[in-house]
Write an enzyme that holds these catalytic residues in place. Structure first.
Site, short mmCIF file in Angstrom:
data_model
loop_
_atom_site.label_atom_id
_atom_site.label_comp_id
_atom_site.label_asym_id
_atom_site.label_seq_id
_atom_site.Cartn_x
_atom_site.Cartn_y
_atom_site.Cartn_z
N CYS A 1 34.44 41.15 -4.99
CA CYS A 1 35.87 41.34 -5.08
C CYS A 1 36.10 42.65 -5.83
O CYS A 1 35.46 42.91 -6.85
CB CYS A 1 36.50 40.17 -5.85
SG CYS A 1 38.24 40.44 -6.21
N CYS B 1 38.68 39.54 -11.57
CA CYS B 1 38.93 38.38 -10.70
C CYS B 1 38.40 37.08 -11.29
O CYS B 1 39.14 36.13 -11.50
CB CYS B 1 38.31 38.63 -9.33
SG CYS B 1 38.59 37.30 -8.18
N CYS C 1 42.07 36.15 -5.56
CA CYS C 1 43.13 37.03 -6.06
C CYS C 1 43.70 37.92 -4.96
O CYS C 1 44.58 38.73 -5.22
CB CYS C 1 42.60 37.89 -7.20
SG CYS C 1 41.41 39.13 -6.65
N LYS D 1 10.76 2.98 2.61
CA LYS D 1 10.69 4.43 2.37
C LYS D 1 11.64 4.92 1.29
O LYS D 1 12.77 4.46 1.20
CB LYS D 1 10.98 5.18 3.68
CG LYS D 1 9.83 5.12 4.66
CD LYS D 1 10.17 5.98 5.86
CE LYS D 1 8.95 6.19 6.74
NZ LYS D 1 9.33 6.91 7.97
N ASP E 1 1.18 10.18 3.84
CA ASP E 1 1.77 11.07 4.83
C ASP E 1 0.63 11.79 5.54
O ASP E 1 0.28 12.91 5.20
CB ASP E 1 2.70 12.06 4.14
CG ASP E 1 3.56 12.81 5.13
OD1 ASP E 1 3.65 12.36 6.29
OD2 ASP E 1 4.12 13.85 4.76
N TYR F 1 -6.46 1.33 6.12
CA TYR F 1 -5.29 0.50 5.86
C TYR F 1 -5.30 -0.83 6.62
O TYR F 1 -4.50 -1.70 6.35
CB TYR F 1 -3.97 1.25 6.07
CG TYR F 1 -3.68 1.72 7.48
CD1 TYR F 1 -3.37 0.81 8.50
CD2 TYR F 1 -3.66 3.07 7.79
CE1 TYR F 1 -3.08 1.24 9.78
CE2 TYR F 1 -3.36 3.51 9.07
CZ TYR F 1 -3.07 2.60 10.07
OH TYR F 1 -2.79 3.02 11.33
N GLU G 1 0.85 -1.19 0.00
CA GLU G 1 0.00 0.00 0.00
C GLU G 1 0.88 1.24 0.00
O GLU G 1 1.99 1.21 0.49
CB GLU G 1 -0.87 0.01 1.27
CG GLU G 1 -1.83 -1.16 1.36
CD GLU G 1 -2.33 -1.39 2.79
OE1 GLU G 1 -2.50 -0.41 3.53
OE2 GLU G 1 -2.51 -2.56 3.16
N LYS H 1 2.34 4.50 1.36
CA LYS H 1 2.46 5.01 2.72
C LYS H 1 2.06 6.48 2.71
O LYS H 1 2.83 7.35 2.33
CB LYS H 1 3.88 4.85 3.26
CG LYS H 1 3.93 5.18 4.73
CD LYS H 1 5.22 4.78 5.38
CE LYS H 1 5.12 5.02 6.89
NZ LYS H 1 4.57 6.32 7.25
N CYS I 1 39.90 38.84 -1.04
CA CYS I 1 39.34 37.84 -1.96
C CYS I 1 40.16 36.55 -1.89
O CYS I 1 41.38 36.59 -2.01
CB CYS I 1 39.34 38.40 -3.38
SG CYS I 1 38.95 37.15 -4.62
ZN LIG Z 1 39.26 38.42 -6.41
#
Ligand SMILES: [Zn+2]
Length: 678
Positions: free
Chosen positions: A438, A443, A423, A326, A119, A240, A115, A117, A420
């Site tokens: 940055c 970059c 860089c 499940k 919820d 059920y 069956e 399940k 950063c």
């Molecule tokens: Zn950078």
């Protein structure tokens, strides 16, 4: 974890689970999803199984449900409402089948009944002389609450049973049982997805908080003192189980009987004969479940024969004869190991959670976006936290929230770095914006270009890593420098779009196979300004090994034929930069192996000879060995035949070695062939 740490974890988990259980079962509130709570329970259960000395009577694994509130009349169940054993994969299902077959002494006679399940919320319905007399919630499994008034508002529940039936299976005796006695059935109250959406829309219009899921509304409606609330919500009900004995042989018969009495049964319920069929059903519904009008979280598998059920009985709080199979949870808990920062195309810095890899919604997840610093602070996520991770459908995995009570001591609030991480430029944030950027406008593009160059044909030559894939890997935060390429695991790739199992395996292997690289390719891959392919070749030839190249002085370089002073300066500056030297070290530490330079001077030492290469050679890749042989005038065969002159055999050489011996083909090592071309 050592014993003490395990015990601490168990204690913390018990408190955490108990807290959520109280909220959910007693107060009708929910802070975290069932799936997340299941995940915690599963961890606790596993730890207790491994360390049974830590199981205590008050552990959440030792009981089910919660205490009913006083506002409803408490009612004892005549037959306890049991919890259900879970199976999360085929092995666990097969183990269950083995266990029950062993107890029965044979495979189940009438197969299995499967069956959906649902919820929802389980209730027990008592009919007296065919009339609905009482409806009781599950409560703690022993004592529930009388919610008859609310249950009566549900149209799909019959208030009196249809005892007039011409169906042959209903004998007079069966009907007499129904109409003369107390008769109990059990089922699930649930709410359709559509009704859930309608109610949430209403909530939103009123400016009220939204409901988390359909089951919450169903439970909340049934436990309202005013039955008008339940009536206003289109609740539904599926039976059920028939609890009372009607003298029928199988659950399937009971189901048919229930249908005739006027109960709603799930149309997808069916009898199957073996667990392979169950697996098929399970898999096909996993794909189709999204199309169902209600929420389901798996398939309940029950022994069909009712006499066999009695023989199987129960263990602890669950019947042996049923198991909830499940589907993978869409919410799980895992540990946040680190927060890294990735840079986007526009220079925006995005924090990314690095997670203990975990299976969620069918795939392994090890990264999740944290959006921005404000979001991290709003959720109060910290490194070391146990967090709830969510993956809904195809959506990118997301960290929902931390479980603060499981936080390790001293976990600090996370801050965006000032420089950063790519860089090292200043990180800036504009007034009124949430995103950090940055300050170096190039970059992202510089990083991206470097990585694309690094994996290109003349450099590391990593197949399956074109610019699109590079972009994707940068975007999900997997790579921000070439070093990260060698840290990628298959688990990292699997959850990504475009990466089915096969393609992630291919890329992973391609990376692994290209860790060995010739010196000239390696120098080219470094992406040093003014060092193109030709100069990289010359440098490799000049210095011979990576060590010598790394230590080259300005004079060493400047002395080289055809190298301008400007280029020598540029190259020397690069080599003198500690950051770049560390970059080389990092690559070597990730398993990159740079081979000695082999002169490609054209010679004919191997002229006319036919070679076959097999096994793993000590330093040369298969590809490099082939190139070298051809360069020196030899040719390559794929199979050993009478015409083969030499077999070059490395480690793990297989059938070719056998065959070469049989045909008296000379077998040589890598050293030997390198000697032959000198
Ligand atoms: Zn950078």
């Amino acid at each position: 974890m050592n014993k003490q740490e395990t015990k601490n974890r168990i204690d913390k988990l018990k408190i955490e689970i108990n807290h959520h259980r109280y909220l959910y079962h007693v107060l009708d509130k929910q802070e975290i999803s069932d799936e997340a709570l299941d995940s915690l329970k599963h961890e606790l259960y596993s730890l207790e199984q491994e360390n049974p000395e830590f199981i205590t009577l008050d552990s959440p694994t030792q009981r089910i449900g919660g205490e009913p509130l006083d506002k409803f009349v408490k009612v004892s169940h005549e037959t306890p409402m049991m919890s259900m054993e879970d199976a999360f994969n085929y092995t666990e299902l097969a183990d269950w089948e083995t266990r029950i077959s062993r107890i029965l002494g044979h495979e189940p006679k009438d197969g299995y009944f499967c069956e959906m399940k649902m919820d929802g919320l389980a209730v027990s319905l008592i009919y007296e002389k065919g009339i609905l007399a009482r409806a009781v919630t599950r409560g703690d499994g022993q004592v529930g609450e009388d919610v008859t008034q609310n249950i009566k508002t549900i149209d799909s529940i019959p208030l009196n049973l249809k005892t007039e039936s011409e169906k042959l299976k209903i004998t007079t005796k069966n009907l007499n049982l129904i109409s003369s006695r107390r008769f109990e059935v059990r089922g699930e109250i649930y709410l359709s997805k559509k009704e859930f959406e309608r109610l949430n829309k209403e909530q939103a219009e009123k400016g009220l908080p939204l409901y988390a899921n359909p089951r919450n509304i169903a439970a909340g409606s049934i436990r309202q003192l005013d039955s008008k609330v339940a009536a206003s919500r289109k609740l539904d009900f599926n039976i059920y189980e028939m609890v009372s004995d009607l003298g029928l042989e199988t659950h399937e018969d009971n189901f048919e009987f229930a249908k005739m009495l006027g109960f709603k049964i799930n149309p997808n319920a069916k009898k199957l004969v073996n667990i392979n069929q169950i697996e098929e059903l399970f898999n096909s519904w996993q794909k189709k479940r999204a199309q169902l009008p209600y929420q389901v979280d798996g398939v309940v598998v029950k022994i069909n024969n009712l006499v066999e059920r009695i023989k199987l009985g129960s263990v602890g709080k669950a019947y042996r004869w049923e198991v909830a199979y499940k589907w993978p949870a869409e919410q799980v808990t895992t540990v946040l190991k680190d927060i890294i920062v990735q840079v986007g195309r526009t220079g925006t810095l995005t924090p990314v959670a690095v997670l203990e890899p975990v299976l969620v919604a069918g795939s392994v997840v090890s990264r999740a976006t944290l959006h921005n610093e404000d979001e991290i602070h709003r959720k109060d996520v910290r490194i070391g936290d146990t967090v709830i991770l969510q993956k809904a459908g195809d959506v990118i995995p997301e960290v929902v929230e931390p479980l603060v009570r499981l936080r390790p001591e001293g976990a600090k609030v996370w801050r965006m770095p000032k420089k950063c991480p790519i860089c090292n430029s200043e990180v800036v944030k504009k007034e009124g914006e949430v995103a950090y950027k940055c300050s170096n406008l190039k970059c992202f593009s510089v990083m991206r270009r470097r990585i694309i160059h690094f994996v290109s044909k003349s450099a590391f030559d990593i197949e399956g890593m074109g610019p699109k894939i590079v972009d994707q890997l940068i975007n999900v935060g997997l790579i921000k420098s070439a070093v990260d390429i060698f840290k990628i695991t298959q688990d990292d790739l699997l959850p990504l779009e475009r990466f089915a199992e096969k393609s992630s395996e291919n890329l992973f292997e391609s990376i692994a196979n290209h860790k060995k690289i010739s010196l000239e390719r390696f120098i080219y891959a470094l992406g040093i300004r003014m060092v193109g392919k030709e100069l990289a070749d010359d440098l490799a030839k000049q210095f011979g090994t990576l060590e010598k190249f790394r230590q080259a002085s300005f004079d060493d370089i400047n002395r080289m034929y055809g190298v301008a002073e400007k280029t020598a300066n540029e190259l020397f500056d690069w080599l003198a930069n500690k950051g770049y030297q560390k970059f080389i070290d990092d690559l070597l530490n990730c398993g990159v192996k740079v081979l000695k330079y082999h002169s490609p001077i054209k010679a004919n030492n191997l002229d006319g000879k036919l070679f076959v290469v097999t096994g793993t050679l000590p330093t040369l890749t298969r590809e490099d060995a082939h190139k070298m042989i051809i360069q020196y005038g030899g040719s390559i065969g794929t199979a050993i035949t009478g015409k083969t002159d030499y077999l070059i055999a490395g480690e793990n050489a297989g059938s070719k070695l056998e065959k070469a011996r049989r045909l008296n083909v000379e077998i040589i090592s890598e050293d030997k062939i390198l000697g032959m071309i000198k």
